[in-house]
Design an enzyme around this catalytic site. Structure first.
Site, PDB file in Angstrom:
ATOM      1  CG  HIS A 183       6.476 -34.038 -23.076  1.00  0.00           C
ATOM      2  ND1 HIS A 183       6.653 -35.386 -23.232  1.00  0.00           N
ATOM      3  CD2 HIS A 183       7.486 -33.441 -23.760  1.00  0.00           C
ATOM      4  CE1 HIS A 183       7.750 -35.603 -23.953  1.00  0.00           C
ATOM      5  NE2 HIS A 183       8.262 -34.434 -24.291  1.00  0.00           N
ATOM      6  NE  ARG A 236       4.907   2.205  -2.647  1.00  0.00           N
ATOM      7  CZ  ARG A 236       5.670   1.491  -1.829  1.00  0.00           C
ATOM      8  NH1 ARG A 236       5.134   0.702  -0.940  1.00  0.00           N
ATOM      9  NH2 ARG A 236       6.971   1.587  -1.879  1.00  0.00           N
ATOM     10  CD  GLU A 288       6.657 -10.315 -20.033  1.00  0.00           C
ATOM     11  OE1 GLU A 288       6.522 -10.966 -18.976  1.00  0.00           O
ATOM     12  OE2 GLU A 288       6.418  -9.097 -20.106  1.00  0.00           O
ATOM     13  CG  ASN A 300       3.309  -0.977   2.547  1.00  0.00           C
ATOM     14  OD1 ASN A 300       2.764  -1.946   2.037  1.00  0.00           O
ATOM     15  ND2 ASN A 300       4.515  -0.576   2.205  1.00  0.00           N
ATOM     16  N   GLY A 301       1.967  -3.452   4.556  1.00  0.00           N
ATOM     17  CA  GLY A 301       2.630  -4.683   4.996  1.00  0.00           C
ATOM     18  C   GLY A 301       1.626  -5.632   5.597  1.00  0.00           C
ATOM     19  CD1 TRP A 344      -3.258  -4.893  -4.883  1.00  0.00           C
ATOM     20  CD2 TRP A 344      -2.437  -6.157  -3.230  1.00  0.00           C
ATOM     21  NE1 TRP A 344      -3.208  -6.190  -5.328  1.00  0.00           N
ATOM     22  CE2 TRP A 344      -2.709  -6.988  -4.340  1.00  0.00           C
ATOM     23  CE3 TRP A 344      -1.918  -6.729  -2.071  1.00  0.00           C
ATOM     24  CZ2 TRP A 344      -2.472  -8.354  -4.320  1.00  0.00           C
ATOM     25  CZ3 TRP A 344      -1.683  -8.097  -2.059  1.00  0.00           C
ATOM     26  CH2 TRP A 344      -1.953  -8.897  -3.184  1.00  0.00           C
ATOM     27  CE  LYS A 388       3.154  -7.613 -19.353  1.00  0.00           C
ATOM     28  NZ  LYS A 388       4.396  -7.939 -18.730  1.00  0.00           N
ATOM     29  CE  LYS A 420       5.123  -0.708 -13.078  1.00  0.00           C
ATOM     30  NZ  LYS A 420       5.213  -1.762 -14.097  1.00  0.00           N
ATOM     31  CD  GLU A 428       1.074  -8.898 -15.762  1.00  0.00           C
ATOM     32  OE1 GLU A 428       1.619  -8.612 -14.691  1.00  0.00           O
ATOM     33  OE2 GLU A 428       1.567  -8.588 -16.867  1.00  0.00           O
ATOM     34  CB  CYS A 453      -0.865  -0.007   1.247  1.00  0.00           C
ATOM     35  SG  CYS A 453      -1.710  -1.584   1.486  1.00  0.00           S
TER      36      CYS A 453
HETATM   37  C1  G6P Z   1       4.183  -7.127 -10.141  1.00  0.00           C
HETATM   38  C2  G6P Z   1       3.978  -6.356 -11.427  1.00  0.00           C
HETATM   39  C3  G6P Z   1       4.774  -7.016 -12.547  1.00  0.00           C
HETATM   40  C4  G6P Z   1       6.242  -7.130 -12.156  1.00  0.00           C
HETATM   41  C5  G6P Z   1       6.428  -7.846 -10.818  1.00  0.00           C
HETATM   42  C6  G6P Z   1       7.855  -7.709 -10.307  1.00  0.00           C
HETATM   43  O1  G6P Z   1       3.599  -8.377 -10.255  1.00  0.00           O
HETATM   44  O2  G6P Z   1       2.609  -6.319 -11.760  1.00  0.00           O
HETATM   45  O3  G6P Z   1       4.654  -6.248 -13.735  1.00  0.00           O
HETATM   46  O4  G6P Z   1       6.921  -7.826 -13.155  1.00  0.00           O
HETATM   47  O5  G6P Z   1       5.581  -7.274  -9.829  1.00  0.00           O
HETATM   48  O6  G6P Z   1       8.086  -6.370  -9.979  1.00  0.00           O
HETATM   49  P1  G6P Z   1       9.509  -5.693  -9.895  1.00  0.00           P
HETATM   50  O7  G6P Z   1       9.230  -4.275  -9.513  1.00  0.00           O
HETATM   51  O8  G6P Z   1      10.281  -6.423  -8.834  1.00  0.00           O
HETATM   52  O9  G6P Z   1      10.146  -5.824 -11.234  1.00  0.00           O
END
Ligand code: G6P
Length: 607
Positions: free
Chosen positions: A502, A27, A479, A98-99, A74, A483, A602, A486, A2
């Protein structure tokens, strides 16, 4: 994970607190709130959902007061409702947190047994009640906080205000970041330097276990033993300007388009084009002494680690292990002497990655960090900081940070190879030439945006999507799937092409698009064989390859996306673009919230 802001000032604070929250929305954005002291009492405005809802609440009922704390949430414990939104308050204290307070259950039971009524489902509210009890028993807030902090287990950053003591706010940190900002006749608390950027550039980072009594004209910091300590006041350098979307519809789109520029910027600090050499920042250890590598990261950054494994093993012939950070620490990894521990992180604050870094440091492992936020906790704690210069990344789904991290990873792999005597000057020069071409190749890849947008509907209708790749394009398949999941909420899986038979081949029917990443190169024919196996079973293939690849294998594909022909080394950077654009256009077609997808944040600052 947060965001926290606090201001003790002389002018009304709620507008400035709200501005700080806007900078912290990355956050978490499932609820938000502000508390101030008004006429000797705590007054709060809280709202479920995005900050716009809190703004509306503040418009309906403005919040006066010159001392305040604010929070964007969050949710971890308790649904994202207004009742669970911070600040949590009693008559004596309001707190934002936060935490995670890991021992909140016994603490809550203990408080309830003493007759206290907690009104939320959060772990955080116990802190308000414990501090409140101590103040009600006659303690000054300073003593109350000193008595309560040792009782809290887990990771936290907390800010508190006290209606009967309107001349102070108190902040505390353990395992989650908190900074103190120094102003003129007013002082601040914030989750990071960025949160405080429009308020002050003079900040001090609290150390683990520190807590701070912040008054208008002074700040006193204490360590975990309650001994007064000094922490250096530094210039934050964080930009006061709020980043905007420019002409783009979403931050994610803008950030995809920034890649040629930010990859060039990043590579500029690692390449010496005239000498045709790669160079790293000065370091206090010798790369020649490295015998093995451990790469730790989360999410998109962990795929950079997987691609790094291919590169470092190929060029430097060093064994590489890659772990997602949440698994690393708890499996008690064997860390042999001569290990270089590399963390990869956009934010530099991801809780699991930070904990993994600290675990490695405790085991005397030399550490390096590929990190985008230079003021972050990880950036300050690694032995060797390898910055990416992606600039602020706002879209929750990482894009430009990924390609910048790959650029730095390539530079590191080359340096390791040279230090280990595994790379000739001619080979290094060739790699440098390919890396220099990367920004132009990224531009060429972006030129196919309209085609990708046009075929996005074939994927948007699907319930499941598979991505295939081989070698360094396998992590890119992961990836691509991440994407898509997400931001479009479509179930997607990435597979190593050879693994498809497999298991996942059983999923293939004509409703499951198969996105195949197959640049020309040594692995092309193998990947195409796997693609054909799927097509023989009705797979709807989208082939992403170069002109040669499409000419030789694209005839039965439902769509092809043509990439420039590039050296296999830079293919993962270039092929990241269509993967990102495809997810983006599918999400836009589905009408999802591209920049702030549901349930995500994020920066994940809790385990
Ligand atoms: C979250 C974000 C991702 C990111 C990951 C790692 O899940 O939504 O986009 O890749 O955290 O974050 P960092 O800041 O450590 O790269």
């Amino acid at each position: 994970m947060c965001g926290i802001v606090g201001i003790i000032g002389t002018d009304p604070v709620s507008d400035r607190l709200f501005e700080g929250l806007k900078r912290l929305e990355y956050r978490g954005y499932d609820s938000a709130g502000i508390a101030t002291i008004v006429d000797g009492r705590i007054d709060r405005r809280r709202a479920k959902g995005k900050l716009a809802n809190l703004a509306e609440r503040l418009r309906e009922e403005p919040l006066p007061g010159t001392v305040g704390i604010a929070h964007t949430r969050w949710a971890t414990h308790g649904a994202p409702t207004t009742g669970n939104a911070h600040p949590h308050a009693t008559d004596e204290v309001a707190i934002v947190h936060n935490g995670i307070i890991e021992n909140f259950r016994p603490l809550r039971q203990e408080l309830e047994a003493r007759g206290r009524t907690l009104t939320s489902e959060t772990d955080s509210e116990v802190v308000a009640h414990l501090v409140s009890e101590a103040i009600e028993a006659g303690k000054h807030p300073r003593e109350a906080v000193a008595a309560v902090l040792p009782r809290l287990h887990g990771a936290f950053a907390i800010a508190m205000l006290f209606p009967r003591y309107p001349d102070l706010i108190i902040g505390a940190r353990q395992g989650a970041p908190l900074t103190v900002g120094y102003g003129e006749g007013e002082n601040f608390l914030g989750s990071d330097a960025h949160a405080l950027a429009s308020l002050t550039q003079r900040i001090a980072y609290l150390d683990e276990g520190d807590w701070a009594v912040v008054e208008r004209d002074s700040v006193q910091i204490y360590d975990r033993d309650n001994a007064p300590v000094e922490r250096p006041i530094v210039h934050s350098g964080a930009s006061a300007a709020l980043v905007d979307k420019g002409n783009h519809r979403h931050f994610m789109q803008k950030e995809i388009y920034e890649q040629p520029m930010v990859v060039a910027q990043t590579l500029k600090s690692y390449l010496r084009p005239l000498e045709e050499q790669v160079a790293l920042p000065d370091m206090a250890f010798d790369l020649a002494g490295i015998e093995r590598v451990a790469i730790i990261a989360c999410g998109t950054a962990s795929y950079v680690g997987m691609i790094g494994k291919y590169w470092i093993e190929q060029f430097a012939r060093l064994p590489v292990e890659v772990d997602v950070a949440s698994e690393f620490r708890y499996r008690d990894p064997v860390l042999l002497p001569g290990t270089l521990g590399i963390v990869v992180s956009q934010s530099g604050e991801t809780a699991d990655t930070l904990a993994a870094l600290r675990h490695m440091k405790q085991a005397n492992v030399t550490t390096a960090g590929i990190i985008n936020v230079p003021t972050s906790s990880m950036a300050r704690e690694v032995d060797l900081l390898l910055p990416t210069h992606a600039g602020p990344e706002i879209g929750v789904a990482s894009t430009k940070a990924f390609t910048c991290q790959l650029s730095v990873m390539a530079a590191l792999a080359v340096n390791l190879a040279r230090a280990k005597g595994r790379l000739s000057a001619a080979d290094e020069a060739e790699i440098v030439r390919h890396l220099i071409e990367a920004p132009a190749a990224l531009n060429e890849a972006l030129a196919h945006d309209a085609e990708i947008e046009a075929m996005a509907h074939t994927v948007a209708a699907a319930r499941d999507v598979l991505y295939l790749g081989r070698g360094p394009d396998y992590p890119l398949a992961l990836e691509g799937a991440l994407k898509l999941k997400e931001i479009s909420y479509i179930h997607a899986e990435g597979y190593a092409s050879g693994e498809m038979k497999h298991g996942p081949i059983a999923l293939i029917d004509d409703n499951v698009p198969l996105i195949v990443l197959a640049p020309s190169g040594p692995l092309f024919d193998k990947t195409v064989s796997n693609m054909k196996e799927a097509q023989a079973r009705g797979a709807q293939v989208v082939l992403i390859s170069d002109a040669d690849g499409i000419a030789s294998a694209g005839e039965d594909a439902v769509a092809t996306i043509e990439m420039p022909r590039v050296h296999p080394l830079i293919a993962p950077l270039v092929y990241a673009v269509p993967v990102q654009l495809l997810a983006y256009h599918v999400a836009v077609a589905k009408g999802t919230d591209v920049d702030q997808p549901r349930n995500l944040a994020k920066s994940v600052t809790v385990e």
